[in-house]
Enzyme design. Structure first.
Site, PDB file in Angstrom:
ATOM      1  N   GLU A 292      -4.949  -8.784  -0.638  1.00 52.11           N
ATOM      2  CA  GLU A 292      -5.770  -8.508   0.542  1.00 52.11           C
ATOM      3  C   GLU A 292      -7.215  -8.380   0.083  1.00 52.11           C
ATOM      4  OE1 GLU A 292      -4.755  -5.426   3.327  1.00 52.11           O
ATOM      5  OE2 GLU A 292      -2.586  -5.742   3.062  1.00 52.11           O
TER       6      GLU A 292
ATOM      7  N   GLU B  59       0.840  -1.205   0.000  1.00 53.06           N
ATOM      8  CA  GLU B  59       0.000   0.000   0.000  1.00 53.06           C
ATOM      9  C   GLU B  59       0.875   1.256   0.000  1.00 53.06           C
ATOM     10  OE1 GLU B  59      -3.082  -0.143   2.953  1.00 53.06           O
ATOM     11  OE2 GLU B  59      -4.002  -1.937   2.075  1.00 53.06           O
TER      12      GLU B  59
END
Length: 517
Positions: free
Chosen positions: A315, A192
């Protein structure tokens, strides 16, 4: 309600409480992709009780363990046939300095886990503990490297420490108890990076990725699959920029993150005792992933028409409010039949995209978000989501088989839609068909026909929640104190084979997997 056709037009009859669905299984279709086992990947982060209490209790614990790993958990993960396990994060990864987690446990550095609840991380579970666990449960490790707060040298030396058979890092590894190098295929370069991993622009991260990728070398015949930190949900500009600037021999995969409940502030809704509207919103949100994957794949196709770069949904899963009385930063939530239906529908969708989608890692494996397993002291329970993954593991490394059927779609209060029935099929030593009925009011009478195959035998399992009144309950879940088997698979009954066709009734709010020979 809206009516949509899956793959082709097939007639469907819907009446209150009852629907008929005809399914064509095209087992004669040529050149179909293999469903990568990695689609059934898992994710473990130093977050809440995922690692400590969940996986690791230490060798001196009164809880039965194998060299510090919970014995009951090891058995459960072996049965699940976990193909790949991602670690150490998550947001934790970009503040993780691997040298603090090696060597004698009593000498390891204690640090503040500022991302997740402000707890103290004692680093008693580090590189050796993770990679040895992967060997114990026969899974491939997926290492997430620190780009946000780390250095190129730090990540390069970590790769060398894990995989080199000689040199300073190999000698250090041997000193710490492991002479032989491990095999590590998957390497995430950052996590991220648009957010908790550094708040970067895609242009800046693209250059940074290329630099890191150069110095993460391959030793001793170990081949790295280097994964770039990709987009969140529908940030297509991030994917476009990475595909323009970071493709080539450096990037093997591009990650994608998607959670079924949107919103980082305020209420995400409860995991238990949710309303009908919340149920519909969750299923509708989950179904978005179908179009999101298609859109990212279409962008990747422009720059990589030969599909050499994999899309990794590393994810995904449901994200609700934490259970009352637990640390808000530990993300502990219960797991109901609603989660099981999300899992089944999502996995069926993933199967259809494996020409580009090469991995998916549900968040997370123990005690965090949509967990497979929950622990409390010496007790361990398997969640409804676990049972779906165990039932579905027959699809791992099997050949995808196209199916054609029609279904009604439900419109959620948010405006999102989701199908009443979701179906996928594959072929290995037998044909396997997974079916999900998301409707809470309609049973689905299903008739399945193959192109040429005449089924000789059909068996199956069904997962469904029973309420206190004996009726189906979408709220059903497994709990501690002797209630760990409230929701569990049982043999599917009343499957009929006649004139080469299979017929069965798919109950409301259920997941079924058939084996056809």
């Amino acid at each position: 309600m809206k009516k949509f056709i899956i793959a082709a037009a097939v007639s469907a009859l819907s009446v209150t409480g009852f629907a008929q669905v005809k399914v064509s299984v095209h087992e004669t279709a040529k050149d179909q992709p293999v469903i990568p086992a990695e689609i059934y990947g898992q994710f473990s982060e130093h977050l809440g009780r995922c690692i400590y209490d969940g996986i690791w209790v230490g060798k001196d614990s009164s809880i039965p363990n194998i060299d510090g790993y919970r014995k009951d958990l090891v058995k459960a993960l072996q049965d699940l046939k976990v193909p790949v396990l991602r670690w150490p994060g998550g947001c934790f990864a970009d503040e993780y300095h691997w040298m603090e987690g090696i060597g004698p446990v009593e000498q390891r550095t204690k640090v503040l886990n500022s991302n997740w609840g402000g707890t103290i991380e004692d680093n008693s579970f580090g590189t050796h503990e993770f990679l040895n666990l992967c060997e114990l449960i026969n899974t491939q490790p997926y290492i997430s490297g620190n780009v946000g707060s780390g250095t190129v040298e730090e990540l390069a030396k970590w790769v060398e420490y894990m995989t080199a058979d000689k040199g300073t890092m190999a000698e250090l590894r041997a000193k710490n108890g492991r002479k032989e190098p491990w095999k590590v295929k998957y390497l995430g370069i950052g996590n991220e990076s648009w957010g908790c991993g550094g708040n970067m622009t895609p242009e800046y991260y693209s250059d940074l990725f290329r630099r890191y990728a150069v110095y993460c070398r391959e030793y001793n015949g170990n081949e790295l699959y280097k994964v770039a930190s990709g987009s969140s949900e529908d940030d297509y500009d991030w994917t476009r920029t990475l595909m323009q600037k970071a493709t080539g021999k450096e990037m093997d995969g591009l990650s994608l993150h998607f959670y079924t409940v949107k919103g980082w502030n305020g209420s995400k809704g409860p995991a238990l005792n949710f309303t009908l509207e919340e149920y519909k919103n969750t299923l509708g949100r989950a179904y978005r992933i179908d179009q999101i994957v298609k859109n990212h794949a279409a962008i990747m196709d422009i720059y990589d028409p030969k599909k050499t770069v994999g899309l990794l949904l590393d994810e995904w899963g449901t994200w609700f409010d934490v259970e009352p009385g637990t640390n808000p930063g530990h993300l502990y939530q219960q797991n109901t039949m609603r989660d099981a239906l999300v899992a089944g529908m999502s996995l069926n969708l993933f199967h259809a995209h494996t020409d580009r989608l090469k991995m998916a890692n549900i968040a997370q494996i123990v005690n965090v978000l949509q967990s497979m397993i929950l622990t409390q002291g010496s007790e361990m329970i398997l969640t409804p989501s676990y049972h779906v993954f165990r039932m579905y593991n027959v699809h791992q490394d099997a050949t995808y088989v196209p199916t054609v059927y029609s279904t009604e779609f439900t419109t959620a209060p948010t405006g999102d839609i989701y199908p009443e029935i979701s179906i996928s099929a594959s072929k290995s030593d037998a044909y396997h068909i997974s079916l999900v009925n998301t409707s809470l009011t309609k049973e689905q009478t299903v008739e399945i026909a193959f192109d040429e195959l005449k089924p000789a035998s059909v068996t199956g399992e069904i997962l469904r929640g029973d309420g206190k009144d004996g009726k189906v309950s979408i709220q059903a879940y497994n709990d501690f104190g002797g209630k760990g088997d409230t929701v569990k698979p049982v043999a599917m009954k009343n499957i009929k084979v006649s004139n080469g066709k299979i017929s069965l009734t798919l109950p409301t709010a259920s997941v079924v997997v058939l084996e056809v020979k």
